[in-house]
Design an enzyme around this catalytic site. Structure first.
Site, PDB file in Angstrom:
ATOM      1  N   SER A 103     -20.756   5.138   1.118  1.00 42.80           N
ATOM      2  CA  SER A 103     -21.437   4.548   1.740  1.00 42.80           C
ATOM      3  C   SER A 103     -21.754   3.961   2.416  1.00 42.80           C
ATOM      4  CB  SER A 103     -23.276   5.124   0.736  1.00 42.80           C
ATOM      5  OG  SER A 103     -23.002   5.801  -0.533  1.00 42.80           O
ATOM      6  N   ALA A 104     -21.191   2.925   2.660  1.00 46.43           N
ATOM      7  CA  ALA A 104     -21.020   2.475   4.141  1.00 46.43           C
ATOM      8  C   ALA A 104     -22.323   1.393   3.761  1.00 46.43           C
ATOM      9  CB  ALA A 104     -20.900   2.472   5.185  1.00 46.43           C
ATOM     10  N   LYS A 155     -27.336   4.598  -8.244  1.00 44.79           N
ATOM     11  CA  LYS A 155     -28.455   4.549  -6.949  1.00 44.79           C
ATOM     12  C   LYS A 155     -28.778   5.332  -6.227  1.00 44.79           C
ATOM     13  CE  LYS A 155     -26.580   0.721  -5.766  1.00 44.79           C
ATOM     14  NZ  LYS A 155     -24.532   0.962  -5.868  1.00 44.79           N
ATOM     15  N   ARG A 206     -15.579   6.774  -7.416  1.00 48.95           N
ATOM     16  CA  ARG A 206     -15.779   5.116  -7.977  1.00 48.95           C
ATOM     17  C   ARG A 206     -14.842   5.184  -9.242  1.00 48.95           C
ATOM     18  NH1 ARG A 206     -20.075   8.541  -7.601  1.00 48.95           N
ATOM     19  NH2 ARG A 206     -22.103   7.605  -6.714  1.00 48.95           N
ATOM     20  N   CYS A 261     -15.771  14.347  22.497  1.00 48.32           N
ATOM     21  CA  CYS A 261     -17.348  14.319  22.076  1.00 48.32           C
ATOM     22  C   CYS A 261     -17.498  12.930  22.007  1.00 48.32           C
ATOM     23  CB  CYS A 261     -17.052  14.705  20.450  1.00 48.32           C
ATOM     24  SG  CYS A 261     -16.400  16.796  20.294  1.00 48.32           S
ATOM     25  N   GLU A 276       1.071  -1.504  -0.059  1.00 46.11           N
ATOM     26  CA  GLU A 276       0.233   0.282   0.180  1.00 46.11           C
ATOM     27  C   GLU A 276       1.036   1.093   0.272  1.00 46.11           C
ATOM     28  OE1 GLU A 276      -3.185   0.849  -0.433  1.00 46.11           O
ATOM     29  OE2 GLU A 276      -2.209   2.883  -0.246  1.00 46.11           O
ATOM     30  N   HIS A 312     -24.952  -3.365   0.281  1.00 45.35           N
ATOM     31  CA  HIS A 312     -26.058  -4.285  -0.513  1.00 45.35           C
ATOM     32  C   HIS A 312     -26.465  -5.067  -0.825  1.00 45.35           C
ATOM     33  CE1 HIS A 312     -25.723  -0.145  -1.404  1.00 45.35           C
ATOM     34  NE2 HIS A 312     -24.469  -0.230  -1.920  1.00 45.35           N
ATOM     35  N   CYS A 338     -16.781  18.600  16.626  1.00 47.19           N
ATOM     36  CA  CYS A 338     -15.138  19.370  16.929  1.00 47.19           C
ATOM     37  C   CYS A 338     -14.352  19.194  16.285  1.00 47.19           C
ATOM     38  CB  CYS A 338     -14.903  19.628  18.199  1.00 47.19           C
ATOM     39  SG  CYS A 338     -13.381  18.517  18.818  1.00 47.19           S
TER      40      CYS A 338
HETATM   41  C1  LIG Z   1     -19.295   7.577  -3.720  1.00 48.04           C
HETATM   42  C2  LIG Z   1     -19.595   5.812  -3.134  1.00 48.04           C
HETATM   43  C3  LIG Z   1     -20.251   5.365  -2.479  1.00 48.04           C
HETATM   44  C4  LIG Z   1     -19.797   3.956  -2.154  1.00 48.04           C
HETATM   45  N1  LIG Z   1     -21.040   2.683  -2.314  1.00 48.04           N
HETATM   46  C5  LIG Z   1     -20.645   2.153  -2.599  1.00 48.04           C
HETATM   47  C6  LIG Z   1     -21.449   0.923  -0.610  1.00 48.04           C
HETATM   48  O1  LIG Z   1     -21.967   2.217  -0.491  1.00 48.04           O
HETATM   49  N2  LIG Z   1     -21.516  -0.140  -0.849  1.00 48.04           N
HETATM   50  C7  LIG Z   1     -20.606  -0.312  -1.723  1.00 48.04           C
HETATM   51  O2  LIG Z   1     -20.318  -1.742  -0.949  1.00 48.04           O
HETATM   52  N3  LIG Z   1     -19.498  -0.145  -1.978  1.00 48.04           N
HETATM   53  C8  LIG Z   1     -20.000   1.214  -2.286  1.00 48.04           C
HETATM   54  N4  LIG Z   1     -18.943   1.891  -3.161  1.00 48.04           N
HETATM   55  C9  LIG Z   1     -17.654   1.175  -3.269  1.00 48.04           C
HETATM   56  C10 LIG Z   1     -16.907   0.758  -2.683  1.00 48.04           C
HETATM   57  O3  LIG Z   1     -16.226   1.641  -2.596  1.00 48.04           O
HETATM   58  C11 LIG Z   1     -15.099   0.685  -3.958  1.00 48.04           C
HETATM   59  O4  LIG Z   1     -15.896  -0.477  -4.162  1.00 48.04           O
HETATM   60  C12 LIG Z   1     -14.190   0.204  -2.684  1.00 48.04           C
HETATM   61  O5  LIG Z   1     -14.224   0.778  -1.465  1.00 48.04           O
HETATM   62  C13 LIG Z   1     -12.750  -0.126  -3.859  1.00 48.04           C
HETATM   63  O6  LIG Z   1     -12.314  -1.125  -2.818  1.00 48.04           O
HETATM   64  P1  LIG Z   1     -11.051  -0.974  -3.840  1.00 48.04           P
HETATM   65  O7  LIG Z   1      -9.999  -1.952  -2.176  1.00 48.04           O
HETATM   66  O8  LIG Z   1     -10.952  -1.697  -4.893  1.00 48.04           O
HETATM   67  O9  LIG Z   1     -10.073   0.169  -3.767  1.00 48.04           O
HETATM   68  P2  LIG Z   1      -9.160   1.357  -2.609  1.00 48.04           P
HETATM   69  O10 LIG Z   1     -10.334   1.515  -1.665  1.00 48.04           O
HETATM   70  O11 LIG Z   1      -9.597   2.900  -3.634  1.00 48.04           O
HETATM   71  O12 LIG Z   1      -7.925   0.731  -2.544  1.00 48.04           O
HETATM   72  C14 LIG Z   1      -7.054   0.732  -3.725  1.00 48.04           C
HETATM   73  C15 LIG Z   1      -5.845   0.997  -3.009  1.00 48.04           C
HETATM   74  O13 LIG Z   1      -4.306   1.508  -3.852  1.00 48.04           O
HETATM   75  C16 LIG Z   1      -3.329   1.503  -3.266  1.00 48.04           C
HETATM   76  N5  LIG Z   1      -3.274   2.020  -4.577  1.00 48.04           N
HETATM   77  C17 LIG Z   1      -3.203   2.655  -5.819  1.00 48.04           C
HETATM   78  N6  LIG Z   1      -1.525   3.097  -6.699  1.00 48.04           N
HETATM   79  C18 LIG Z   1      -0.881   2.369  -5.582  1.00 48.04           C
HETATM   80  C19 LIG Z   1       0.634   1.898  -6.051  1.00 48.04           C
HETATM   81  N7  LIG Z   1       1.297   2.196  -6.938  1.00 48.04           N
HETATM   82  N8  LIG Z   1       0.973   1.069  -5.184  1.00 48.04           N
HETATM   83  C20 LIG Z   1       1.196   0.742  -4.001  1.00 48.04           C
HETATM   84  N9  LIG Z   1       0.039   1.236  -3.555  1.00 48.04           N
HETATM   85  C21 LIG Z   1      -1.468   1.764  -4.940  1.00 48.04           C
HETATM   86  C22 LIG Z   1      -4.074   2.991  -2.736  1.00 48.04           C
HETATM   87  O14 LIG Z   1      -3.505   4.044  -2.699  1.00 48.04           O
HETATM   88  C23 LIG Z   1      -5.356   3.429  -2.353  1.00 48.04           C
HETATM   89  O15 LIG Z   1      -5.380   2.194  -1.216  1.00 48.04           O
HETATM   90  C24 LIG Z   1     -18.587   3.533  -3.454  1.00 48.04           C
HETATM   91  C25 LIG Z   1     -17.826   4.302  -3.978  1.00 48.04           C
HETATM   92  C26 LIG Z   1     -18.396   5.608  -4.125  1.00 48.04           C
HETATM   93  C27 LIG Z   1     -17.072   6.372  -4.832  1.00 48.04           C
END
Ligand SMILES: Cc1cc2nc3c(=O)[nH]c(=O)nc-3n(C[C@H](O)[C@H](O)[C@H](O)COP(=O)(O)OP(=O)(O)OC[C@H]3O[C@@H](n4cnc5c(N)ncnc54)[C@H](O)[C@@H]3O)c2cc1C
Length: 488
Positions: A48-49, A254, A317, A408, A34, A52, A443
């Site tokens: 949105s945490a 959604k 996203r 808080c 990471e 689903h 706060c």
């Molecule tokens: C507005 C919004 C609402 C959402 N609501 C929901 C919901 O309610 N329910 C749901 O199921 N999903 C939801 N999602 C989707 C969900 O949040 C994502 O699908 C999920 O968090 C993606 O996780 P990830 O681990 O794939 O990506 P990320 O969390 O983006 O993790 C990728 C990681 O890779 C690291 N990285 C990138 N490049 C490098 C590199 N070169 N070297 C090392 N590390 C690197 C980054 O620092 C990051 O920590 C939502 C997304 C958004 C934006």
């Protein structure tokens, strides 16, 4: 430094950590990389945490399959890993006949996807459960298997369990290049050295297309789509809604929802803003964004307590050029496994994605199950929810639990010290905040921030000028010698 691993996971969001958790069950040397000091530094920290139920995605898509399987898996994982999940159910609300027809379509699609228990409720029944909904709501789709969760805590829990079972997490470790020889992955080059490996799992979120290109696969692109939110103080809007309330969906997603958190707050959002491709890290909130989410959320819940706003935030996203999750072996580079385009429902799908990707690696390598695999993780004390007798016992054992740092949220010094020294402990102020809630109250860290900074400096044995807010270069104070820092 050159080291060897059987599998390298790139990205410490919910997808990468869930994959690492799955890999750690087997006799495989697994390393997660990471680039930031904390896990869940990307999209996983701002969404949105919601876990689903699984009626949104088209039948037959990977999104639909992973969503329904992942949701079911979390029921078991909640107890195993002590995850912060509340099985709240969710509503999609309709305000006219056209939208009522959309609910029928969603229910049908959900049933095709295998979602259990979907029901369409009339307005009276919905208002009985959610009295603050607009009187215009004529009915709603009730999905009893949906839940709300604390995504950062889940990513930490997956990683903690993996680490206590022998996996490795390297933070501030940025992937710079991937060495491919004869069409197969050979090694990963990072700012901390080279890791030789045959398998790379690409879980780099919005940057997954760039990582894929580094390994010679340019078959897809990732486009950023931002969503903004407003979070309200829990004392001002207690019981505003009990479950996530969605509007009927549109092509862009959604829609803007009104939703409780597992910690008792309520938020509204997200909107959906297509961004330029070089804006993958743009999480700024905007006045038009705020206006849109307030006006649209008021259609569903008229008395949104805008005066109780405690913060605004945005997440991005990772929209793939295929429209679906991109999962499995690359067609261009042997050993490169994609977990790309993981937009919503990525949180919900993470454990299912992990199993889907890891099972074939286990089969191909013949790796055996770890006989001494430990399914849990060390308990995390939560002072404010303890009975008075338990609080007193804890203070008698360690007086730091008697010193409240965050007023808080009633977070003690003992909890902050525990967060720093856990298996994948906090390294930054926001790392402490997201593990303990210190700084998450009304706060927003105004009072406890400096004290948390001091505790981090003391426990990590670093000068106070080296304490960071969250990201690699987000130093809390200006450092005269290095001429850096002082801005988050
Ligand atoms: C507005 C919004 C609402 C959402 N609501 C929901 C919901 O309610 N329910 C749901 O199921 N999903 C939801 N999602 C989707 C969900 O949040 C994502 O699908 C999920 O968090 C993606 O996780 P990830 O681990 O794939 O990506 P990320 O969390 O983006 O993790 C990728 C990681 O890779 C690291 N990285 C990138 N490049 C490098 C590199 N070169 N070297 C090392 N590390 C690197 C980054 O620092 C990051 O920590 C939502 C997304 C958004 C934006």
């Amino acid at each position: 430094m050159t080291k060897q691993a059987d599998v390298v996971v790139i990205g410490g969001g919910i997808t990468g950590t869930a994959v690492l958790h799955e890999l750690a069950k087997y006799n495989l040397r697994a390393v997660l990389l990471e680039r930031e000091p904390e896990l869940a530094a990307g999209t996983t920290k701002a969404n949105s945490a919601i876990l689903h139920a699984g009626f949104d995605a088209p039948a037959g898509s990977m999104k639909a399959r992973m969503n329904v399987e992942g949701n079911a898996m979390y029921h078991e994982l909640k107890d195993q890993l002590d995850l912060d999940i509340r099985w709240s159910g969710s509503f999609v609300a309709a305000v006219d006949d056209e939208q009522m027809a959309v609910l029928q379509d969603l229910k049908k699609r959900g049933e095709e996807n295998g979602v259990p228990g979907l029901e369409i409720w009339d307005g009276a029944k919905v208002h009985e459960k959610e009295p603050n909904l607009s009187k215009d709501v004529k009915g709603a789709l009730w999905a009893p298997t949906a839940g709300i969760c604390w995504p950062f805590g889940m990513a930490c829990a997956f990683a903690e369990n993996a680490v206590i079972n022998g996996a490795e997490v390297l933070r501030e470790c940025e992937v710079k290049h991937i060495i491919v020889e004869n069409g197969a992955v050979k090694a990963v080059e990072t700012n901390q050295g080279t890791i030789e490996t045959k398998y790379v799992i690409n879980a780099a979120g919005v940057h997954a297309d760039e990582i894929s290109k580094l390994a010679g696969d340019d078959s897809f692109t990732i486009h950023p789509r931002k969503g903004e939110y407003i979070l309200f103080d829990k004392t001002a809007q207690k019981d505003l809604v009990y479950t996530p309330i969605f509007p009927t969906p549109t092509k862009m997603g959604k829609g803007i929802l009104v939703c409780p958190t597992t910690h008792g707050n309520v938020f509204v959002g997200p909107d959906a803003q297509d961004m330029d491709d070089d804006c993958k890290e743009d999480t700024a909130v905007t006045i038009p964004g705020m206006d849109e989410i307030l006006s649209k959320s008021r259609h569903l819940v008229p008395n949104i307590p805008v005066g109780a706003t405690i913060t605004e935030f945005a997440g991005v996203r990772a929209v793939s050029s295929t429209g679906d999750f991109i999962l499995g072996p690359s067609q261009m580079t042997k050993g490169l496994i994609q977990a790309a385009g993981i937009q919503s429902p990525g949180l919900t799908s993470a454990p299912a994605i992990a199993k889907y990707l890891v099972d074939p690696i286990v089969k191909a390598t013949g790796a055996s199950w770890k006989q001494d695999y430990k399914p849990g993780r060390p308990a995390q004390p939560c002072f404010r929810t303890m009975a008075a007798a338990d609080q007193n016992a804890l203070i008698a054992k360690d007086s730091r639990y008697g010193r409240v740092i965050c007023r808080c949220e009633t977070i003690t010094e003992g909890e902050i010290v525990d967060a720093i020294h856990r298996p994948v402990g906090a390294r930054t102020v926001d790392g402490v905040k997201r593990r303990t809630r210190a700084g998450m109250g009304r706060c927003q860290g105004g009072f406890c921030g400096p004290r948390v900074t001091q505790i981090l400096s003391r426990e990590l044995h670093i000068p106070i000028t080296e304490v960071r807010k969250e990201m690699c270069n987000s130093y809390m104070f200006y450092n005269k010698e290095t001429k850096s820092g002082g801005k988050a």
